[in-house]
Design an enzyme around this catalytic site. Sequence first.
Site, PDB file in Angstrom:
ATOM      1  N   LYS A  46       0.852  -1.182   0.000  1.00 54.74           N
ATOM      2  CA  LYS A  46       0.000   0.000   0.000  1.00 54.74           C
ATOM      3  C   LYS A  46       0.891   1.237   0.000  1.00 54.74           C
ATOM      4  O   LYS A  46       1.366   1.679   1.039  1.00 54.74           O
ATOM      5  CB  LYS A  46      -0.922  -0.030   1.229  1.00 54.74           C
ATOM      6  CG  LYS A  46      -2.251   0.714   1.049  1.00 54.74           C
ATOM      7  CD  LYS A  46      -2.110   2.179   0.751  1.00 54.74           C
ATOM      8  CE  LYS A  46      -1.551   2.943   1.936  1.00 54.74           C
ATOM      9  NZ  LYS A  46      -1.441   4.430   1.657  1.00 54.74           N
TER      10      LYS A  46
ATOM     11  N   CYS B  16      12.555  10.303   9.432  1.00 55.76           N
ATOM     12  CA  CYS B  16      12.275  10.002  10.834  1.00 55.76           C
ATOM     13  C   CYS B  16      13.555   9.965  11.661  1.00 55.76           C
ATOM     14  O   CYS B  16      13.528  10.165  12.868  1.00 55.76           O
ATOM     15  CB  CYS B  16      11.508   8.691  10.950  1.00 55.76           C
ATOM     16  SG  CYS B  16      12.256   7.316  10.055  1.00 55.76           S
TER      17      CYS B  16
ATOM     18  N   GLU C 256       7.912  15.934  16.534  1.00 53.16           N
ATOM     19  CA  GLU C 256       8.522  15.673  15.230  1.00 53.16           C
ATOM     20  C   GLU C 256       7.945  16.647  14.202  1.00 53.16           C
ATOM     21  O   GLU C 256       6.736  16.681  13.980  1.00 53.16           O
ATOM     22  CB  GLU C 256       8.278  14.237  14.772  1.00 53.16           C
ATOM     23  CG  GLU C 256       8.985  13.922  13.465  1.00 53.16           C
ATOM     24  CD  GLU C 256       8.844  12.474  13.044  1.00 53.16           C
ATOM     25  OE1 GLU C 256       9.841  11.891  12.582  1.00 53.16           O
ATOM     26  OE2 GLU C 256       7.729  11.929  13.164  1.00 53.16           O
TER      27      GLU C 256
ATOM     28  N   GLU D 198       7.528   1.172  12.459  1.00 48.65           N
ATOM     29  CA  GLU D 198       8.711   2.045  12.451  1.00 48.65           C
ATOM     30  C   GLU D 198       8.176   3.462  12.346  1.00 48.65           C
ATOM     31  O   GLU D 198       7.669   3.861  11.298  1.00 48.65           O
ATOM     32  CB  GLU D 198       9.633   1.677  11.285  1.00 48.65           C
ATOM     33  CG  GLU D 198      11.052   2.224  11.448  1.00 48.65           C
ATOM     34  CD  GLU D 198      11.249   3.516  10.692  1.00 48.65           C
ATOM     35  OE1 GLU D 198      11.106   4.583  11.326  1.00 48.65           O
ATOM     36  OE2 GLU D 198      11.534   3.464   9.494  1.00 48.65           O
TER      37      GLU D 198
END
Length: 480
Positions: free
Chosen positions: A179, A287, A386, A253
């Site tokens: 996906k 990330c 973040e 993750e």
Amino acid sequence: MTGTLIDTRDTVYVAGRWIPATSGRWIDIVSPSTEQLVYRVQEAGRAEIDAAVTAARRVADSGTWASVPPAERAKALLRFADAVEARGAEIATAVTNEMGAPVNRPSEVDGAVGLTRYLASVAAGLPFEEHVPGVFRPSIVRRVPVGVVAAVVPWNAPLFLALQKVVPALLAGCPVLVKPAPETAYDSFVLADAFDAAGLAEGVVSVLPADREGSEYLVAHPGVDKISFTGSTATGQRVAGIAARDVKRVTLELGGKSAAVVLPDADLAAAMPALVTGTTINSGQACSLLSRVLVPRARHEEFMAGYTEALDAVVVGDPFDPATTMGPLVSRRQYERVLSYVRLGAEEGATAAYGGTRPDGPARGYYLRPTVFTGVDNGMRIAQEEIFGPVICVIAYDTVDEAVRIANDTPFGLSGAVFGPQEEAVAVASRVRAGSQTVNSAIDFDFAAPYGGFKSSGTGRELGGAEGILGFTEALTIGV
């Protein structure tokens, strides 16, 4: 520079065949460098997702792919690696059009091909069956495929992160449903062509572009056994909640707020190239970005002088220009989000010491110069949340113990770096609660080493050679 509609796709790759999409919903992919529509892709509808899961379920339940010897599965993936390599230029152009990756950055295609070939070499010799003498009786321990895998892939490194999931799952004997993210849905069609060229068995791979609704339908589908997801922590929590309802296996993750600890005796000149890379990579959309740089208070001015001079060499601009080293942010939404954090930093009392504005030159596109804040307290939102953009917090510390405390004072724990004499740097890195640490480097992963996060940065590990492949298996114990 590309700025006109290049291609439209209204089919999806289901179980080894291209079939019409029936959702009626289109994903419009806008070039972040020109703000012009470049691709239109029709989403996979529920009918296509159901067909893909049904085909994968048939493969998993019959064992047709799992029964292929590991060495033969590895050969099939090597053919796939060749097919990806042959389409390298096509994939790279699509990714640059979709999310603005500069054409001169290290090739994502090369990394993906290298990863596939490495994992194939590992899989051919893995002990999928082990005889254990035991305490009460001998046992046969078999590593059997976990079943149907849904690989949910982000946009910031679409090819590599897809294959980081798909290749080990296939090598473990699992059928896979890929996906891709809506922002980078188009390059997944080239990926599907490569799977087709490799001649994998029918039903083993499907590629299903979809937005949130289709993604949730796939993740919640009762025919899916494991979800491997990379993305934001908030979305990962949602995925984990859906998976928990049926006790599905899940690997997550997620986000990060990684710290680069500059030790008192660090060679600043030697550290600067890695620090610039680690704080600006992928326009900050990583990330593992070293978004907090912890510097000895006594060397703060010296560090800032060298760091800002090094940042002056970063060329922000058209990703198709070979001179560019940092491209645009992926979308208007992301651009506006990052700018909101630039404003927030000033409101919180930090000092914008560098950047924070558009570069000179391009009139259009979601461009932002690297932004460096000083005078940052680690409790500020810009130091805790973040941002996923090139916004860096430089934080002064007085002792190494304080630096470790600051590095650990975050809900995240994905990665980080320590710069200084190697023995001391390794000792400090060992005290930071993060899944991957580097010493005097910004490259935070290796194909052969496990990668993943502590705390809110996720659960489970990917890569790691045997560990990454066996993560898509279950241990079946047979007492004999």
